[in-house]
Each structure stands twice: as structure tokens, then as C-alpha cells.
Design an enzyme around this catalytic site. Sequence first.
Site, PDB file in Angstrom:
ATOM      1  N   GLY A 212       0.824  -1.193   0.000  1.00 34.06           N
ATOM      2  CA  GLY A 212       0.000   0.000   0.000  1.00 34.06           C
ATOM      3  C   GLY A 212       0.863   1.249   0.000  1.00 34.06           C
ATOM      4  O   GLY A 212       2.064   1.205   0.294  1.00 34.06           O
ATOM      5  N   CYS A 213       0.236   2.377  -0.300  1.00 39.31           N
ATOM      6  CA  CYS A 213       0.997   3.625  -0.405  1.00 39.31           C
ATOM      7  C   CYS A 213       1.477   4.117   0.960  1.00 39.31           C
ATOM      8  O   CYS A 213       2.679   4.351   1.152  1.00 39.31           O
ATOM      9  CB  CYS A 213       0.165   4.689  -1.112  1.00 39.31           C
ATOM     10  SG  CYS A 213      -1.501   4.923  -0.435  1.00 39.31           S
ATOM     11  N   TYR A 214       0.570   4.259   1.904  1.00 42.93           N
ATOM     12  CA  TYR A 214       0.990   4.671   3.243  1.00 42.93           C
ATOM     13  C   TYR A 214       2.011   3.696   3.846  1.00 42.93           C
ATOM     14  O   TYR A 214       3.039   4.119   4.397  1.00 42.93           O
ATOM     15  CB  TYR A 214      -0.218   4.766   4.178  1.00 42.93           C
ATOM     16  CG  TYR A 214      -1.088   5.976   4.017  1.00 42.93           C
ATOM     17  CD1 TYR A 214      -0.564   7.266   4.071  1.00 42.93           C
ATOM     18  CD2 TYR A 214      -2.464   5.849   3.853  1.00 42.93           C
ATOM     19  CE1 TYR A 214      -1.373   8.391   3.961  1.00 42.93           C
ATOM     20  CE2 TYR A 214      -3.292   6.958   3.734  1.00 42.93           C
ATOM     21  CZ  TYR A 214      -2.743   8.228   3.794  1.00 42.93           C
ATOM     22  OH  TYR A 214      -3.561   9.323   3.682  1.00 42.93           O
TER      23      TYR A 214
ATOM     24  N   THR B 288       4.214   1.842   2.443  1.00 44.23           N
ATOM     25  CA  THR B 288       5.523   1.986   1.818  1.00 44.23           C
ATOM     26  C   THR B 288       6.337   3.067   2.524  1.00 44.23           C
ATOM     27  O   THR B 288       7.510   2.864   2.865  1.00 44.23           O
ATOM     28  CB  THR B 288       5.377   2.315   0.322  1.00 44.23           C
ATOM     29  OG1 THR B 288       4.773   1.200  -0.351  1.00 44.23           O
ATOM     30  CG2 THR B 288       6.725   2.605  -0.318  1.00 44.23           C
TER      31      THR B 288
END
Length: 351
Positions: A154-156, A158
Site C-alpha cells: 500500500g501507499c501509506y 511503503t
Amino acid sequence: MSNRIPVGLVGVTGYTGMELARILAGHPGLELVSVTSRKEAGKRLEDIYPFLRGTGPGALEISLPSPRELASRCRLVFLAVPHKTAMEMADALLCENVKVVDLSADFRINDKAVYEQWYATEHTRAHRLEEAVYGLPELYREEIVSADLVANPGCYPTSAILGLCPVLARGLVETDGIVIDSKSGTSGAGRKAKVGSLFCEVHDSFRAYGLGTHRHTPEIEQELSKAAGASLTVSFNTHLLPIDRGILSTIYTRLRPGTDLETVRAAYGEQYHGEPWVRVLPEGTLPETRWVRGTNFCDIGVVLDSRTNRLIILAAIDNLCRGASGQAVVNANLMLGLEPAAGLQAAPLMP
């Protein structure tokens, strides 16, 4: 005839699908040969994305998703579809001997029960969880190379995992009381029309959301617990920024006795030495989202508040590139034996 490796993309109409199409348009080793969407089937890709006009992918006709048809044309398929849908499509493609990079959450969480608790849906392909590799190259590069199924982070997570791993793995900070305060651009909310994402709702404002309930929490805790060698719990808090793309995570930790900033900075240098996508910024320089826009970079800065003995870690990424599609391309490169950086050499877009 092209000597590039043919790949497919399921779910081309969202922001991550759009970003993948943009990156693959200039990729020297991968050729996008199949794109799918139930809503836009029959149209050409350039009809829905005029910015792709005149590029190779632009002329592709969008088709309905069919694992068998994709398998007949592609060696690897990117899944840019919602959770639940992804697990079923991934399983079907793997049965056809096609490699898969899944951008949903369906294979990120190792524990079936934890996934079902946070995502409120049954995991119907749980037998695939053991073979899925978490797609963070800095931590799992060797496993990704030999994987058939990669769970793209996921972005967060990472930003949070890259920010915290060096100090947790070396026992430099306390494992309790960690606060991850993250802000994301509006594209992180997806491309569907929602009142909360409208221009007038987002512009000239700043708000928190999902406090204590964000679905990326177990993913973050899972990977940080592995790094620390012990189970830990974090306070993960998210906010919506009035910008298109980018994430800035500010992470608050407490230094363990006897640890100084020089030791901390040495830990980051050691952890990310030779890693092309992590830039540990010099002392006195803090990350900004604009410095990573459109790229796969993660910029990290550290500050010691000696008055409170807090180590403050900052990590900035582009949520659509490093936080999704760019990282997916790195994983595909590794899985297919290509140079990891292929297709991702562009410098950040400024201003």
C-alpha cells in the site's frame, strides 16, 4: 516484431491503472498488449486517456477481463482492481501460469483472519497467501525475483515501513508509543466520484480521516513487527491534503538509551546503501512531496529532538508511483529478469 515482454493490465480506468499505462508507454523491456475494463470495453485507451495519444498503448482496444485471453497474450498481468475482485482474478491467472503483480490488498496480509477482520470480507483464495511475496524491493528483492505472485504494498505502508525499518531492525528506538502521522494527496482516495473528493470539498482545506480504523494499519504492523523481531502496535493516523499526488509521513519515536543521531544516520546509510529508490537526505534537509512527484523515490529525513529524546522520521513518496504503479513495475522487472530500474529513470517533475 517487438522483443519486449508482453504484459497485461486489468483495471485500467483507475488512477493506478492510468499511472501504469503512463509508465509502460515508455518502458524499454515491457510491452503493454492488453488492457481491460468492464465499463470502458470497446473503446481505445487513448479515447479515455488522451495524453496517451500517439504512444504504443494509446491505440490498444480495451476489452472485458478474461483470464484465459490474458494468458494467451501475456507473461505477467498487473491487477489494478479492488480487493476481493483481485484475489479471484489472481488465482485464475496463476492457474494459467501467468505471473501476477496485485496492487490490491488481497495478498498483503499474511493472516487470513486479520485480513477478514479489517476488510470485512471472506478471503476465498487463502491458499495463495503463503506463496505471495510482499513487494517491497528493499526488503524482499530475492524473494520477488523468484515469485509468481507479488502483493504490491500500500501507499501509506511503503512510506512508513521504509522510514522505520532501519531503526527498528537495529533496536535503536523503543517499539511502543510509535506514532505515524501521514498525509496523502486526493488521488489516494481513488478515481470514483465521491462528495469527499470533489474539488470544493478538498481545495483550501485539510482534514483527518480513518483515525484508528485505517485498513493499512495491519499491513504496517505486520512488516514492522518482522523488522523489530517482536510484535508491535502503532498509532497510525491519516490526513487528506489538497494536492493531487504525494504522501508525507511524519513518524514519532523514542530513542533507546545510549543512541545518538550519528548512530541513527549510520543505520539508514547502511540499510539503504546501493538502493536506487531510497534517498536519505543530508542533515538539515527535510523531504517534500514535490521532490518525488512522478517517480519511484522515497526521500527520508531524520531529526532528533534532544529536549524530548524523540527521533522524528520523515518519508515522502508519490502515492501513485512509488506507492502503487511505479513499485509494481519494479516488481515486474525483477520477476521477469529485467533491470529493476527499467522504465523508471525519469527525474521528479518540478515545479
